[in-house]
Design a protein around this motif. Structure first.
Motif, PDB file in Angstrom:
ATOM      1  N   ASN A 155      34.089  64.431  26.145  1.00 61.82           N
ATOM      2  CA  ASN A 155      35.269  65.169  26.586  1.00 61.82           C
ATOM      3  C   ASN A 155      35.328  65.365  28.099  1.00 61.82           C
ATOM      4  OD1 ASN A 155      36.316  65.753  23.905  1.00 61.82           O
ATOM      5  ND2 ASN A 155      34.483  67.025  23.688  1.00 61.82           N
ATOM      6  N   HIS A 156      34.254  65.009  28.792  1.00 59.02           N
ATOM      7  CA  HIS A 156      34.163  65.225  30.226  1.00 59.02           C
ATOM      8  C   HIS A 156      33.272  64.133  30.812  1.00 59.02           C
ATOM      9  CE1 HIS A 156      32.914  67.167  34.011  1.00 59.02           C
ATOM     10  NE2 HIS A 156      34.074  67.783  33.934  1.00 59.02           N
ATOM     11  N   ILE A 157      33.462  63.824  32.078  1.00 56.12           N
ATOM     12  CA  ILE A 157      32.662  62.795  32.738  1.00 56.12           C
ATOM     13  C   ILE A 157      31.167  63.085  32.636  1.00 56.12           C
ATOM     14  CG2 ILE A 157      32.773  63.833  35.048  1.00 56.12           C
ATOM     15  CD1 ILE A 157      33.037  60.074  34.338  1.00 56.12           C
ATOM     16  N   ASN A 158      30.789  64.365  32.663  1.00 64.41           N
ATOM     17  CA  ASN A 158      29.371  64.729  32.571  1.00 64.41           C
ATOM     18  C   ASN A 158      28.769  64.379  31.215  1.00 64.41           C
ATOM     19  OD1 ASN A 158      29.406  65.680  35.188  1.00 64.41           O
ATOM     20  ND2 ASN A 158      29.791  67.805  34.570  1.00 64.41           N
ATOM     21  N   ASP A 159      29.603  64.172  30.199  1.00 60.43           N
ATOM     22  CA  ASP A 159      29.101  63.795  28.875  1.00 60.43           C
ATOM     23  C   ASP A 159      28.513  62.385  28.873  1.00 60.43           C
ATOM     24  OD1 ASP A 159      29.920  66.276  27.935  1.00 60.43           O
ATOM     25  OD2 ASP A 159      31.825  65.513  27.154  1.00 60.43           O
ATOM     26  N   PHE A 160      28.733  61.623  29.937  1.00 59.70           N
ATOM     27  CA  PHE A 160      28.171  60.275  30.050  1.00 59.70           C
ATOM     28  C   PHE A 160      26.733  60.288  30.568  1.00 59.70           C
ATOM     29  CE2 PHE A 160      32.623  58.961  30.018  1.00 59.70           C
ATOM     30  CZ  PHE A 160      32.563  57.832  29.205  1.00 59.70           C
ATOM     31  N   THR A 161      26.253  61.422  31.023  1.00 64.62           N
ATOM     32  CA  THR A 161      24.901  61.504  31.566  1.00 64.62           C
ATOM     33  C   THR A 161      23.901  60.973  30.552  1.00 64.62           C
ATOM     34  OG1 THR A 161      25.543  63.422  32.883  1.00 64.62           O
ATOM     35  CG2 THR A 161      23.166  63.070  32.568  1.00 64.62           C
ATOM     36  N   ASN A 162      23.049  60.073  31.005  1.00 59.94           N
ATOM     37  CA  ASN A 162      21.997  59.446  30.197  1.00 59.94           C
ATOM     38  C   ASN A 162      22.532  58.537  29.091  1.00 59.94           C
ATOM     39  OD1 ASN A 162      19.945  60.672  31.713  1.00 59.94           O
ATOM     40  ND2 ASN A 162      20.110  62.540  30.481  1.00 59.94           N
ATOM     41  N   LEU A 163      23.800  58.164  29.161  1.00 54.02           N
ATOM     42  CA  LEU A 163      24.354  57.220  28.188  1.00 54.02           C
ATOM     43  C   LEU A 163      24.535  55.863  28.853  1.00 54.02           C
ATOM     44  CD1 LEU A 163      27.154  59.304  26.425  1.00 54.02           C
ATOM     45  CD2 LEU A 163      24.828  58.854  25.617  1.00 54.02           C
ATOM     46  N   LYS A 164      24.535  54.818  28.049  1.00 52.77           N
ATOM     47  CA  LYS A 164      24.850  53.482  28.534  1.00 52.77           C
ATOM     48  C   LYS A 164      26.314  53.220  28.210  1.00 52.77           C
ATOM     49  CE  LYS A 164      20.275  51.497  27.974  1.00 52.77           C
ATOM     50  NZ  LYS A 164      19.484  50.463  27.306  1.00 52.77           N
ATOM     51  N   ALA A 165      27.046  52.721  29.203  1.00 58.92           N
ATOM     52  CA  ALA A 165      28.460  52.404  28.997  1.00 58.92           C
ATOM     53  C   ALA A 165      28.665  50.916  29.219  1.00 58.92           C
ATOM     54  CB  ALA A 165      29.343  53.196  29.963  1.00 58.92           C
ATOM     55  N   GLY A 166      29.555  50.344  28.460  1.00 54.29           N
ATOM     56  CA  GLY A 166      29.887  48.931  28.606  1.00 54.29           C
ATOM     57  C   GLY A 166      31.366  48.773  28.880  1.00 54.29           C
ATOM     58  N   PHE A 167      31.739  47.689  29.533  1.00 54.24           N
ATOM     59  CA  PHE A 167      33.133  47.412  29.837  1.00 54.24           C
ATOM     60  C   PHE A 167      33.451  46.000  29.367  1.00 54.24           C
ATOM     61  CE2 PHE A 167      31.791  50.626  32.787  1.00 54.24           C
ATOM     62  CZ  PHE A 167      32.855  51.511  32.795  1.00 54.24           C
ATOM     63  N   LEU A 168      34.679  45.802  28.943  1.00 54.55           N
ATOM     64  CA  LEU A 168      35.087  44.474  28.507  1.00 54.55           C
ATOM     65  C   LEU A 168      35.111  43.536  29.704  1.00 54.55           C
ATOM     66  CD1 LEU A 168      38.019  45.443  26.121  1.00 54.55           C
ATOM     67  CD2 LEU A 168      35.685  44.782  25.509  1.00 54.55           C
ATOM     68  N   GLU A 169      34.656  42.328  29.485  1.00 53.31           N
ATOM     69  CA  GLU A 169      34.617  41.331  30.557  1.00 53.31           C
ATOM     70  C   GLU A 169      36.023  40.943  30.992  1.00 53.31           C
ATOM     71  OE1 GLU A 169      32.773  36.852  31.195  1.00 53.31           O
ATOM     72  OE2 GLU A 169      32.273  37.979  29.414  1.00 53.31           O
ATOM     73  N   ASN A 170      36.198  40.689  32.289  1.00 55.64           N
ATOM     74  CA  ASN A 170      37.453  40.220  32.880  1.00 55.64           C
ATOM     75  C   ASN A 170      38.594  41.238  32.743  1.00 55.64           C
ATOM     76  OD1 ASN A 170      36.397  37.749  33.741  1.00 55.64           O
ATOM     77  ND2 ASN A 170      36.712  36.864  31.717  1.00 55.64           N
ATOM     78  N   THR A 171      38.272  42.508  32.823  1.00 53.21           N
ATOM     79  CA  THR A 171      39.323  43.540  32.814  1.00 53.21           C
ATOM     80  C   THR A 171      39.297  44.264  34.146  1.00 53.21           C
ATOM     81  OG1 THR A 171      37.899  45.270  31.904  1.00 53.21           O
ATOM     82  CG2 THR A 171      39.063  43.875  30.307  1.00 53.21           C
ATOM     83  N   MET A 172      40.319  45.071  34.406  1.00 50.23           N
ATOM     84  CA  MET A 172      40.430  45.780  35.674  1.00 50.23           C
ATOM     85  C   MET A 172      39.446  46.935  35.783  1.00 50.23           C
ATOM     86  SD  MET A 172      42.473  44.060  37.368  1.00 50.23           S
ATOM     87  CE  MET A 172      42.528  45.143  38.758  1.00 50.23           C
ATOM     88  N   THR A 173      38.764  47.302  34.719  1.00 54.11           N
ATOM     89  CA  THR A 173      37.796  48.378  34.790  1.00 54.11           C
ATOM     90  C   THR A 173      36.544  47.838  35.406  1.00 54.11           C
ATOM     91  OG1 THR A 173      37.092  47.892  32.541  1.00 54.11           O
ATOM     92  CG2 THR A 173      38.716  49.653  32.849  1.00 54.11           C
TER      93      THR A 173
END
Length: 173
Positions: A155-173
């Motif tokens: 629910n908040h950016i801080n909730d990503f702490t110690n998590l691994k995030a992935g992004f789709l290849e060839n996207t603007m993110t």
């Protein structure tokens, strides 16, 4: 840097025509049928648009297939971009041709070569500002976070702490 003098005049008018509410000008939108009807347009701006129209048959807009444009099962394209460029073709009296790309690198190469006149999707950076004329955004997009059903809510950016995030290849993110 690409020479975009005439295009630099057309693009702000293009955005103005597509995005500014009619009541902003105190003129009913039904009276604005072309760029010549835009309140405050100057003779120089009209001359620049006419020069572009006299020098070519169409303007090419390159973009990736995303939320703004989608392909129907019968092969036709639909969405915001299709409607916008149908409107702009009528408004400016020159065809705006959407050209769809599967890969961002190819889109940028075609733009840099001059085969494409406008593109959507260049990230706003200092480097790009030195190379291109960048407008303000004309559309917005919400980012979504997808997690497994058994994962904690984010629910908040801080909730990503110690998590691994992935992004789709060839996207603007």
């Amino acid at each position: 840097m690409r020479n975009l003098t005439s295009m630099s005049i057309i693009f702000p008018l293009l955005i103005l025509a597509a995005c500014v509410p009619a009541d902003h000008f105190h003129t009913p939108a039904s009276h604005i049928k072309s760029y010549r009807d835009v309140p405050g347009i100057t003779k120089e701006e009209i001359a620049a648009i006419e020069a572009v129209k006299a020098s070519r048959d169409s303007l090419v807009y390159g973009h990736l297939l995303e939320m703004e444009t989608f392909k129907l099962p019968d092969g036709r394209f639909m969405g915001f971009t299709v409607e916008l460029f149908n409107f702009l073709s009528d408004f400016f009296g020159i065809e705006f041709v959407p050209r769809y790309f599967e890969e961002p690198g190819e889109l940028k190469r075609e733009f840099d070569s001059g085969a494409v006149d406008f593109i959507r999707g260049i990230v706003y950076t200092a480097e790009h500002l030195s190379q291109y004329h960048l407008s303000s955004p004309i559309t917005g997009r919400r980012m979504s976070v997808f997690t497994r059903a058994d994962a904690a809510d984010i629910n908040h950016i801080n909730d990503f702490t110690n998590l691994k995030a992935g992004f789709l290849e060839n996207t603007m993110t």
